[in-house]
Design an enzyme around this catalytic site. Structure first.
Site, PDB file in Angstrom:
ATOM      1  N   GLU A  50       0.873  -1.137   0.242  1.00 53.85           N
ATOM      2  CA  GLU A  50       0.281  -0.005  -0.003  1.00 53.85           C
ATOM      3  C   GLU A  50       0.937   1.279   0.098  1.00 53.85           C
ATOM      4  O   GLU A  50       0.541   2.191  -0.808  1.00 53.85           O
ATOM      5  CB  GLU A  50      -1.007   0.094   1.173  1.00 53.85           C
ATOM      6  CG  GLU A  50      -2.136  -0.895   1.267  1.00 53.85           C
ATOM      7  CD  GLU A  50      -3.155  -0.823  -0.032  1.00 53.85           C
ATOM      8  OE1 GLU A  50      -3.030   0.568  -0.129  1.00 53.85           O
ATOM      9  OE2 GLU A  50      -3.661  -1.677  -0.383  1.00 53.85           O
ATOM     10  N   TYR A 135      -6.928   5.844   4.582  1.00 47.95           N
ATOM     11  CA  TYR A 135      -7.153   5.094   3.202  1.00 47.95           C
ATOM     12  C   TYR A 135      -6.291   3.832   3.476  1.00 47.95           C
ATOM     13  O   TYR A 135      -6.773   2.847   3.348  1.00 47.95           O
ATOM     14  CB  TYR A 135      -6.649   5.772   2.059  1.00 47.95           C
ATOM     15  CG  TYR A 135      -6.832   4.869   1.166  1.00 47.95           C
ATOM     16  CD1 TYR A 135      -7.881   4.462   0.372  1.00 47.95           C
ATOM     17  CD2 TYR A 135      -5.545   4.383   0.484  1.00 47.95           C
ATOM     18  CE1 TYR A 135      -7.836   3.740  -0.937  1.00 47.95           C
ATOM     19  CE2 TYR A 135      -5.323   3.455  -0.341  1.00 47.95           C
ATOM     20  CZ  TYR A 135      -6.706   2.957  -1.411  1.00 47.95           C
ATOM     21  OH  TYR A 135      -6.616   2.037  -2.182  1.00 47.95           O
ATOM     22  N   ASP A 153     -11.055   5.610  -2.933  1.00 49.85           N
ATOM     23  CA  ASP A 153     -10.037   6.304  -3.567  1.00 49.85           C
ATOM     24  C   ASP A 153     -10.472   7.033  -4.996  1.00 49.85           C
ATOM     25  O   ASP A 153     -11.622   6.996  -5.041  1.00 49.85           O
ATOM     26  CB  ASP A 153      -8.864   5.303  -3.899  1.00 49.85           C
ATOM     27  CG  ASP A 153      -9.016   4.254  -4.719  1.00 49.85           C
ATOM     28  OD1 ASP A 153     -10.330   4.220  -5.350  1.00 49.85           O
ATOM     29  OD2 ASP A 153      -8.175   3.482  -5.164  1.00 49.85           O
TER      30      ASP A 153
END
Length: 311
Positions: A50, A135, A153
Site C-alpha cells: 500500500e 485510506y 480512492d
C-alpha cells in the site's frame, strides 16, 4: 451527473443492491489482475504494498515489493535495519517521496516495540502507526483481516459517481461506499471495486471490453456521459444525443414497452412524429442503443416499432 453536493445520507442505493453486489464480486472472482500482494493476508506485506503503491503504477511496484520483502521479510527485520539503507532502497527503485520509507521504517519499530510484533486489526488502531492514514489503515484492515470499512480512492469515487450518480462530495462517497459494501466481505469487495475502477471504469472507460458487471445499472453507460470528478466535463450535454439516450433508458425502466410515438413524447417536449425530432430521429437513437445491447426494437409488419429494455 450531479454537480452540487447533497447531504451524505440522502443518497440511496439501488433497490436490487444484493444483485449489484454479487455481480461485482462474481466479475472480480472470475478474472482479475494478479498482483502478489493479493495472494497473501500478511499485514506487513500488505502495508508495504500500500505504501509503495501511492502514486506509483502497480506494475512498477511488483519488482520493488518482492525485493523489499526479500531483504526485510518481517517488521522485526525492517525495524532493525539502518534507516539510510531503507531510504536508499526507496530512491534506487524510484518509489516517490523518501519520507514514505522513513515512516514505514518507524511503523515497523512501533509494531515491534508497542504491539509486541503483532499488527493491530482495526482501521482506527492501524492509524496509530506512523505514516498510516485512513485510506491505508482501511486497506490493511480489509486485505489482511477482512475487517475494514469501504475503501474510497479516486477510482472508487469515479465508479460511484458514474454508476449511481453519487454527488461529488467526500462525505457522500464515503456514505455510499459503506451502504454498498456487504457486511463481512471487505477483503473481496474493496479489491473488486478498486479493480473495476482500474480496468473498466478508467478515465477513458472500457465498459464492454472489460465486461463491466454494472452496465445494467450504470447511469453513465446508459447516457454516454462519462464525466467524473477526475475527468473534465464534456460540453453541451443539454440537448445532446447522450442526454436523450439517458432519457430513453430512464423512461423504458418505468414501462414494460412503448411504441415509438409514446416514447418520443415522453423524452422530449418538441417531439413531432413527422418533424425534425420525430420518428426518424428517434428510431436512429434507438438503433444505436440496440447496437449497444441496451434496447430491443420489435418491428412488426406495417406496425410502429415497439421499444423495450434489453433483457
Amino acid at each position: 451527473m450531479s454537480d452540487a453536493a447533497e447531504p451524505a445520507d440522502e443518497w440511496t442505493p439501488p433497490d436490487d443492491r444484493a444483485a449489484v453486489r454479487e455481480a461485482l464480486i462474481a466479475w472480480y472472482e472470475d478474472d482479475h489482475r494478479e498482483f502478489p500482494w493479493r495472494r497473501t493476508d500478511d499485514p506487513y506485506a500488505i502495508l508495504v504494498s500500500e505504501v509503495m503503491s501511492q502514486q506509483t503504477q502497480l506494475d512498477r511496484v511488483v519488482e520493488a515489493w518482492e525485493a523489499f520483502l526479500e531483504r526485510w521479510p518481517t517488521t522485526a527485520a525492517l525495524a532493525d535495519a539502518d534507516r539510510a539503507d531503507v531510504v536508499g532502497f526507496w530512491t534506487d527503485h524510484s518509489l516517490g517521496y523518501n519520507n514514505r520509507a522513513k515512516y514505514l521504517h518507524e511503523a515497523a519499530g512501533q509494531i515491534e516495540d508497542d504491539y509486541d510484533g503483532e499488527f493491530p486489526h482495526t482501521p482506527d488502531e492501524l492509524q496509530e502507526l506512523m505514516g498510516v492514514g485512513p485510506y491505508t489503515a482501511n486497506a490493511v484492515a480489509s486485505f489482511a483481516f477482512n475487517n475494514g470499512d469501504a475503501v474510497v480512492d479516486t477510482n472508487v469515487k469515479r465508479v460511484l459517481y458514474r454508476a449511481f450518480d453519487v454527488p461529488d462530495d467526500d462525505a457522500a462517497f464515503e456514505a455510499a461506499a459503506r451502504k454498498l459494501m456487504p457486511d463481512g466481505r471487505s477483503r473481496v469487495w474493496n479489491n473488486a471495486i478498486m479493480e473495476l475502477g482500474g480496468v473498466a471504469c478508467e478515465q477513458t472507460p472500457s465498459c464492454d471490453e472489460a465486461g463491466c458487471p454494472w452496465r445494467e445499472w450504470c447511469g453513465a453507460y446508459a447516457s454516454g456521459d462519462f464525466t467524473a470528478p477526475d475527468v473534465p466535463t464534456q460540453p453541451s450535454f443539454e440537448g445532446s444525443r447522450r442526454q436523450f439516450r439517458g432519457r430513453v433508458i430512464g423512461t423504458l425502466r418505468e414501462y414494460d414497452e412503448l411504441d415509438l410515438d409514446a416514447l418520443g413524447h415522453r423524452i422530449r417536449v418538441d417531439y413531432a412524429p413527422d418533424g425534425e425530432y420525430g420518428r426518424e430521429w428517434l428510431e436512429g437513437l434507438l438503433t444505436d442503443l440496440e447496437s449497444d445491447g441496451l434496447v430491443e426494437l420489435e418491428r412488426g409488419d406495417g406496425d410502429e416499432p415497439v421499444a423495450r429494455l434489453q433483457r
